[in-house]
Design a protein around this motif. Structure first.
Motif, PDB file in Angstrom:
ATOM      1  N   LEU A 153       0.811  -1.216   0.000  1.00 18.86           N
ATOM      2  CA  LEU A 153       0.000   0.000   0.000  1.00 18.86           C
ATOM      3  C   LEU A 153       0.841   1.262   0.000  1.00 18.86           C
ATOM      4  CD1 LEU A 153      -2.776  -1.017   2.574  1.00 18.86           C
ATOM      5  CD2 LEU A 153      -2.982  -0.901   0.084  1.00 18.86           C
ATOM      6  N   THR A 154       2.023   1.164   0.583  1.00 18.57           N
ATOM      7  CA  THR A 154       2.804   2.387   0.804  1.00 18.57           C
ATOM      8  C   THR A 154       4.143   2.436   0.074  1.00 18.57           C
ATOM      9  OG1 THR A 154       3.793   1.414   2.812  1.00 18.57           O
ATOM     10  CG2 THR A 154       1.777   2.702   3.077  1.00 18.57           C
ATOM     11  N   PHE A 209      21.694  10.283  -0.772  1.00 19.45           N
ATOM     12  CA  PHE A 209      21.708  10.486   0.679  1.00 19.45           C
ATOM     13  C   PHE A 209      20.559  11.400   1.088  1.00 19.45           C
ATOM     14  CE2 PHE A 209      22.829  12.504   4.651  1.00 19.45           C
ATOM     15  CZ  PHE A 209      23.457  11.507   5.386  1.00 19.45           C
ATOM     16  N   ALA A 210      20.367  12.483   0.344  1.00 22.23           N
ATOM     17  CA  ALA A 210      19.281  13.412   0.652  1.00 22.23           C
ATOM     18  C   ALA A 210      17.917  12.753   0.492  1.00 22.23           C
ATOM     19  CB  ALA A 210      19.382  14.636  -0.257  1.00 22.23           C
ATOM     20  N   ALA A 211      17.775  11.906  -0.524  1.00 23.56           N
ATOM     21  CA  ALA A 211      16.502  11.219  -0.748  1.00 23.56           C
ATOM     22  C   ALA A 211      16.196  10.249   0.393  1.00 23.56           C
ATOM     23  CB  ALA A 211      16.536  10.470  -2.078  1.00 23.56           C
ATOM     24  N   GLY A 212      17.191   9.473   0.796  1.00 20.67           N
ATOM     25  CA  GLY A 212      16.979   8.535   1.896  1.00 20.67           C
ATOM     26  C   GLY A 212      16.689   9.229   3.206  1.00 20.67           C
ATOM     27  N   THR A 219       9.329   6.234   6.284  1.00 23.93           N
ATOM     28  CA  THR A 219       9.575   4.790   6.227  1.00 23.93           C
ATOM     29  C   THR A 219       9.689   4.155   7.608  1.00 23.93           C
ATOM     30  OG1 THR A 219      11.961   5.214   6.022  1.00 23.93           O
ATOM     31  CG2 THR A 219      10.698   4.917   3.980  1.00 23.93           C
ATOM     32  N   SER A 220      10.025   4.938   8.634  1.00 22.42           N
ATOM     33  CA  SER A 220      10.178   4.377   9.974  1.00 22.42           C
ATOM     34  C   SER A 220       8.884   3.747  10.491  1.00 22.42           C
ATOM     35  CB  SER A 220      10.677   5.445  10.948  1.00 22.42           C
ATOM     36  OG  SER A 220      10.797   4.924  12.257  1.00 22.42           O
ATOM     37  N   PRO A 221       7.741   4.442  10.482  1.00 20.89           N
ATOM     38  CA  PRO A 221       6.506   3.791  10.944  1.00 20.89           C
ATOM     39  C   PRO A 221       6.163   2.539  10.145  1.00 20.89           C
ATOM     40  CG  PRO A 221       6.198   6.168  10.765  1.00 20.89           C
ATOM     41  CD  PRO A 221       7.507   5.853  10.126  1.00 20.89           C
ATOM     42  N   MET A 222       6.370   2.584   8.834  1.00 24.67           N
ATOM     43  CA  MET A 222       6.054   1.440   7.996  1.00 24.67           C
ATOM     44  C   MET A 222       6.925   0.245   8.352  1.00 24.67           C
ATOM     45  SD  MET A 222       6.462   1.012   3.889  1.00 24.67           S
ATOM     46  CE  MET A 222       8.211   0.713   4.140  1.00 24.67           C
ATOM     47  N   TYR A 262       8.564   5.389  15.957  1.00 20.30           N
ATOM     48  CA  TYR A 262       9.909   5.893  15.657  1.00 20.30           C
ATOM     49  C   TYR A 262      10.923   5.308  16.629  1.00 20.30           C
ATOM     50  CZ  TYR A 262       7.631   9.095  12.482  1.00 20.30           C
ATOM     51  OH  TYR A 262       6.901   9.613  11.446  1.00 20.30           O
ATOM     52  N   THR A 263      10.742   4.029  16.939  1.00 18.41           N
ATOM     53  CA  THR A 263      11.670   3.315  17.806  1.00 18.41           C
ATOM     54  C   THR A 263      13.072   3.331  17.202  1.00 18.41           C
ATOM     55  OG1 THR A 263       9.904   1.864  18.601  1.00 18.41           O
ATOM     56  CG2 THR A 263      12.170   1.078  18.853  1.00 18.41           C
ATOM     57  N   GLY A 264      14.045   3.814  17.977  1.00 21.02           N
ATOM     58  CA  GLY A 264      15.432   3.851  17.501  1.00 21.02           C
ATOM     59  C   GLY A 264      15.591   4.567  16.178  1.00 21.02           C
TER      60      GLY A 264
END
Length: 403
Positions: A153-154, A209-212, A219-222, A262-264
Motif C-alpha cells: 500500500l505504501t 543520501f538526501a533522498a533517503g 519509512t520508519s513507521p512502515m 519511531y523506535t530507535g
C-alpha cells in the motif's frame, strides 16, 4: 466557469511555449521531470516488494533470533489452554477409574471431550508460537508474506517519492556542475537526460543520501509495523493498533503512541540515508565502468561515457552488486534495528537510539561481533534479486516516460 477553464488553458499553453523556447539545460528540471521520477519510482517499488518480501521476512526472523522470547500469539494461548484441559481431564479420569464403577461413564465422556479438544487444536495448521521452537523452514510461503500489506500500500508511494527527490537533486546538482565547469567537454549532447550519464558520482552520492534522509521519517513507521507483522504474524490493522496502544497492563499510553512508530529512529536514519547513498553510488559506478570497458578505443580516454546502451542483463548485474554492497555496509545497524523493534514488543517504554547503541554493546560483549552479522547470508541473497528488479525497472520506466 468557462472563463476560468479558458484562462487555465491559456496559462498551460504559455508554460509549454516557454519550456520549448528555454535552453535544454534549464528544461531538464521541470514538473514533468518530477512526475516521471514518481512514475518510475512507483513501478520499481512495487516490483521490489513482490520479489523481496519473503526473503526480508526470513532476514528479520534470523536477526531477531527466530522470534520474540516470551511473546505468544493468541493461537499459542489456545493450545496452552487445551494442553491444561487435557492434563486436568486425564487426572480426573485416573481418579474416577480408581473409585466406583458408576464413574466409568463420566470418565469415558471426559476422555472423549479431551480427544475432541486435541483433534480441534491439531487441526489448525497455524504456528503455535513464534519463538525458537518454530523453525523458519516450516513456515509457508504465505506466512513469509506476512506484513506485505503495508509495503504494497505504501512502498510504491514512498519509493516514488524517494526516486523523485533523488532525480530532482541530481538535476539540480548537474546544473551547478555545468556552471562551475563552463569549459567541459562531456555534455556533448546537450540533452535533458545528460545528467544521467555525465554528472559526477559525488552528485549521485549526495542526491541519494538526501533522498533517503528525507523519506526516513515516513519509512520508519512502515518498517516498525512490518517487522512486528513478520515476527508475530499479525494483520496490518492489529500491528498498527498494538504499536500505537502499547501500554502497561493492557492500558494504552497514548502520549507515547506516535513515538512507538519511531523506535530507535537514529539507527533507522543511518540505514536509510547512508545505505541509499552506497546503493545508488555503487550502481552508477559499476554501470559507468562497464560502459567504459565496452567503449571504443577512440573514447577510452574519457571518464564520462553514456550508459544508455547497456543491456538489461548488464544493468541487472550492476544493480545486484550494488544491492549487496549496500546491505554489507549497513548490516550491523540493520541487525540492531530489527532487535530493537523485537524488544519493543516486550516493553511499554519507547526505545530510543541510545537503547540501540547499548543493545549493540551488550550483544558484542556477550556474543562477540558475529552477533551483528546474524542473517547476513540471506540478506545478501535477498539484496541481489531485489536490486536487480528495482533499479533496471526504474531506469527503463524513466527512459520510457521521458521519451
Amino acid at each position: 466557469m468557462i472563463d476560468l477553464t479558458y484562462s487555465f488553458s491559456v496559462i498551460i499553453t504559455k508554460i509549454r511555449i516557454a519550456d520549448s523556447m528555454a535552453p535544454s539545460t534549464e528544461h531538464s528540471y521541470s514538473a514533468r521531470s518530477v512526475k516521471n521520477g514518481l512514475i518510475a519510482g512507483y513501478s520499481a517499488g512495487i516490483c521490489g516488494t513482490v520479489v523481496g518480501h519473503p526473503l526480508d521476512s526470513i532476514k528479520v526472523l534470523l536477526q531477531a533470533g527466530g522470534g520474540v522470547p516470551g511473546v505468544q500469539t493468541s493461537m499459542s494461548r489456545i493450545n496452552a489452554n487445551a494442553a491444561t484441559t487435557m492434563a486436568s481431564a486425564g487426572h480426573v479420569i485416573t481418579r474416577a477409574s480408581s473409585n466406583v464403577a458408576s464413574n466409568a461413564a463420566q470418565s469415558s465422556s471426559l476422555q472423549a471431550n479431551v480427544s475432541t479438544v486435541a483433534a480441534t487444536t491439531s487441526s489448525h495448521n497455524i504456528p503455535t508460537t513464534l519463538s525458537r521452537e518454530q523453525p523458519i523452514g516450516k513456515r509457508s510461503l504465505r506466512a513469509l508474506y506476512a506484513g506485505v500489506t503495508g509495503p504494497l500500500l505504501t512502498i510504491g508511494i514512498l519509493q516514488s517519492l524517494n526516486f523523485a527527490i533523488y532525480d530532482s537533486a541530481r538535476r539540480i546538482l548537474y546544473q551547478r556542475q555545468l556552471q562551475s565547469e563552463p569549459n567541459n567537454d562531456f555534455a556533448c549532447n546537450n540533452q535533458p537526460g545528460d545528467y544521467l550519464h555525465y554528472d559526477n558520482l559525488s552528485n549521485v552520492a549526495m542526491a541519494s543520501f538526501a533522498a533517503g534522509a528525507s523519506t526516513s521519517i515516513l519509512t520508519s513507521p512502515m518498517l516498525v509495523v512490518k517487522t512486528k507483522q513478520q515476527l508475530m504474524v499479525w494483520g496490518f490493522r492489529k500491528a498498527i493498533r498494538e504499536t500505537y496502544q502499547s501500554g502497561i497492563n493492557g492500558r494504552p499510553q497514548r502520549m507515547n503512541g506516535l513515538r512507538n512508530f519511531y523506535t530507535g529512529f537514529g539507527i533507522h536514519f543511518v540505514c536509510d540515508s547512508l545505505g541509499r547513498s552506497v546503493y545508488m553510488f555503487t550502481y552508477e559506478l559499476l554501470k559507468r565502468k562497464l560502459a567504459q570497458s565496452k567503449c571504443s578505443e577512440q573514447f577510452s580516454h574519457s571518464n564520462r561515457v553514456s550508459t544508455q546502451n547497456l543491456s538489461a542483463p548488464e544493468r541487472m548485474m550492476c544493480a545486484a552488486s550494488a544491492g549487496m554492497a549496500c546491505w554489507a555496509s549497513i548490516f550491523p545497524a540493520d541487525v540492531i534495528r530489527s532487535k530493537l523493534y523485537a524488544k519493543s514488543l516486550t516493553t511499554q517504554v519507547p526505545l530510543t537510539t541510545s537503547d540501540g547503541i547499548e543493545l549493540a554493546r551488550q550483544l558484542v560483549r556477550e556474543q562477540g561481533f558475529k552477533s551483528l552479522y546474524r542473517g547476513m547470508a540471506i540478506t545478501v541473497a535477498r539484496a541481489g534479486p531485489v536490486a536487480a528488479a528495482v533499479l533496471p525497472v526504474y531506469d527503463s520506466v524513466l527512459a520510457w516516460v521521458s521519451s
